[in-house]
Design a protein around this motif. Structure first.
Motif, PDB file in Angstrom:
ATOM      1  N   MET A 126     -35.167 -21.386  78.696  1.00  0.00           N
ATOM      2  CA  MET A 126     -35.828 -20.897  79.895  1.00  0.00           C
ATOM      3  C   MET A 126     -35.947 -19.376  79.887  1.00  0.00           C
ATOM      4  N   ARG A 127     -37.043 -18.891  80.438  1.00  0.00           N
ATOM      5  CA  ARG A 127     -37.194 -17.466  80.734  1.00  0.00           C
ATOM      6  C   ARG A 127     -37.015 -17.316  82.239  1.00  0.00           C
ATOM      7  N   VAL A 128     -35.964 -16.589  82.617  1.00  0.00           N
ATOM      8  CA  VAL A 128     -35.683 -16.356  84.036  1.00  0.00           C
ATOM      9  C   VAL A 128     -35.942 -14.886  84.324  1.00  0.00           C
ATOM     10  N   MET A 129     -36.881 -14.614  85.206  1.00  0.00           N
ATOM     11  CA  MET A 129     -37.220 -13.239  85.566  1.00  0.00           C
ATOM     12  C   MET A 129     -36.328 -12.774  86.715  1.00  0.00           C
ATOM     13  N   VAL A 130     -35.665 -11.638  86.514  1.00  0.00           N
ATOM     14  CA  VAL A 130     -34.811 -11.052  87.542  1.00  0.00           C
ATOM     15  C   VAL A 130     -35.280  -9.616  87.745  1.00  0.00           C
ATOM     16  N   GLN A 131     -35.572  -9.254  88.995  1.00  0.00           N
ATOM     17  CA  GLN A 131     -36.146  -7.934  89.279  1.00  0.00           C
ATOM     18  C   GLN A 131     -35.470  -7.283  90.481  1.00  0.00           C
ATOM     19  N   ARG A 132     -35.647  -5.976  90.575  1.00  0.00           N
ATOM     20  CA  ARG A 132     -35.085  -5.233  91.712  1.00  0.00           C
ATOM     21  C   ARG A 132     -35.948  -4.022  92.011  1.00  0.00           C
ATOM     22  N   HIS A 133     -35.866  -3.563  93.247  1.00  0.00           N
ATOM     23  CA  HIS A 133     -36.409  -2.271  93.620  1.00  0.00           C
ATOM     24  C   HIS A 133     -35.281  -1.257  93.502  1.00  0.00           C
ATOM     25  N   THR A 134     -35.607  -0.006  93.473  1.00  0.00           N
ATOM     26  CA  THR A 134     -34.592   1.038  93.409  1.00  0.00           C
ATOM     27  C   THR A 134     -33.602   0.879  94.548  1.00  0.00           C
ATOM     28  N   ASN A 135     -32.319   0.878  94.198  1.00  0.00           N
ATOM     29  CA  ASN A 135     -31.215   0.753  95.158  1.00  0.00           C
ATOM     30  C   ASN A 135     -31.226  -0.582  95.926  1.00  0.00           C
ATOM     31  N   ALA A 136     -31.922  -1.567  95.411  1.00  0.00           N
ATOM     32  CA  ALA A 136     -31.946  -2.885  96.061  1.00  0.00           C
ATOM     33  C   ALA A 136     -31.260  -3.902  95.157  1.00  0.00           C
ATOM     34  N   SER A 137     -30.998  -5.063  95.718  1.00  0.00           N
ATOM     35  CA  SER A 137     -30.318  -6.121  94.976  1.00  0.00           C
ATOM     36  C   SER A 137     -31.276  -6.811  94.012  1.00  0.00           C
ATOM     37  N   TRP A 138     -30.712  -7.343  92.946  1.00  0.00           N
ATOM     38  CA  TRP A 138     -31.494  -8.135  92.008  1.00  0.00           C
ATOM     39  C   TRP A 138     -31.897  -9.449  92.673  1.00  0.00           C
ATOM     40  N   GLN A 139     -33.069  -9.954  92.295  1.00  0.00           N
ATOM     41  CA  GLN A 139     -33.500 -11.257  92.780  1.00  0.00           C
ATOM     42  C   GLN A 139     -34.255 -11.997  91.676  1.00  0.00           C
TER      43      GLN A 139
END
Length: 248
Positions: free
Chosen positions: A117-130
């Motif tokens: 699986m490819r699981v994409m995890v992203q965040r904004h600056t100073n924000a939590s990963w999702q």
């Protein structure tokens, strides 16, 4: 930007520092004749991969056959070594190109073909990963790598892959929840060392018993893979996330 290496080996060592993640990491070592011999004796089947490349390039499986034969699979090509000096020379050549050696995970299969699986995890600056999206990559016929371009494989939803695999009688919701949790934990573990990274494409897998494994973490994943899914919403979410984080 940090000067810390983004190689597979460096990221593996950082992930290993988390006791909570150790159970999800296949045993990995820097390739040498001695580490090759130790790992092959321990697992019978191992994976060799260049620490700096991506896309499945250079990934090789070695299997011990009997007491003195070694089957090597590179792409769809197979070769058998029956001489210890020959296999050692092969290993030394790969070691000179900065390879790692890894326990082979017996991946769950869809219609007899391994998938991960490819699981994409992203965040904004100073924000939590999702987690913003995930998909399953099914290897092409005769291949051990699931990279779509390299093996001629296909992309399906994770749910589709699970329901067509050895895991079909397990609770899909529980498998997906574990996948999410391990992906987020991985991003949180690597994030402080790579503060400039806002997107991670985490390659993960289920083995035939449904255990989750972390294969590797990419910091420049190919987003277009998500266009291969029937539903394009995950792709648009990932792209819009990129667009939002680029705004001042």
């Amino acid at each position: 930007m940090s000067n810390l290496s983004t190689s597979k080996w460096t990221k593996y060592k950082l992930l290993r520092k988390s006791k909570k993640l150790q159970a999800f990491l296949p045993e990995t070592d820097w390739l040498s004749v001695s580490s090759f011999s130790r790992m092959l004796t321990k697992y019978s089947q191992i994976i060799l991969k260049p620490t700096g490349s991506y896309g499945g390039k250079g990934v090789i499986m070695v299997k011990s056959v009997g007491s003195s034969s070694y089957e090597v699979q590179d792409g769809a090509k197979h070769r058998t070594y029956t001489d210890l000096d020959e296999i050692n020379a092969f290993v030394k050549k790969k070691a000179s190109k900065n390879y790692i050696v890894q326990q082979r995970i017996h991946l769950a299969t869809k219609n007899g073909r391994p998938f991960d699986m490819r699981v994409m995890v992203q965040r904004h600056t100073n924000a939590s990963w999702q987690v913003t999206g995930m998909l399953a990559k099914v290897a092409g016929k005769g291949f051990i790598v699931t990279n779509i371009r390299r093996s001629g494989g296909r992309v399906v939803t994770v749910e589709n892959a699970i329901h067509s695999s050895e895991l079909k009688n397990m609770q899909t919701s529980e498998l997906l929840a574990e996948l999410h949790a391990v992906a987020l934990r991985s991003a949180n573990q690597l994030g402080p060392s790579y503060r400039w990274v806002k997107t991670m494409g985490i390659d993960m897998a289920f083995d035939k018993q449904g255990h989750v494994w972390i294969i590797e973490v990419n910091f420049a994943p190919m987003l277009e893979l998500f266009l291969k899914l029937p539903n394009k919403s995950a792709f648009h979410k990932i792209k819009s996330f990129h667009a939002r984080r680029k705004q001042p």
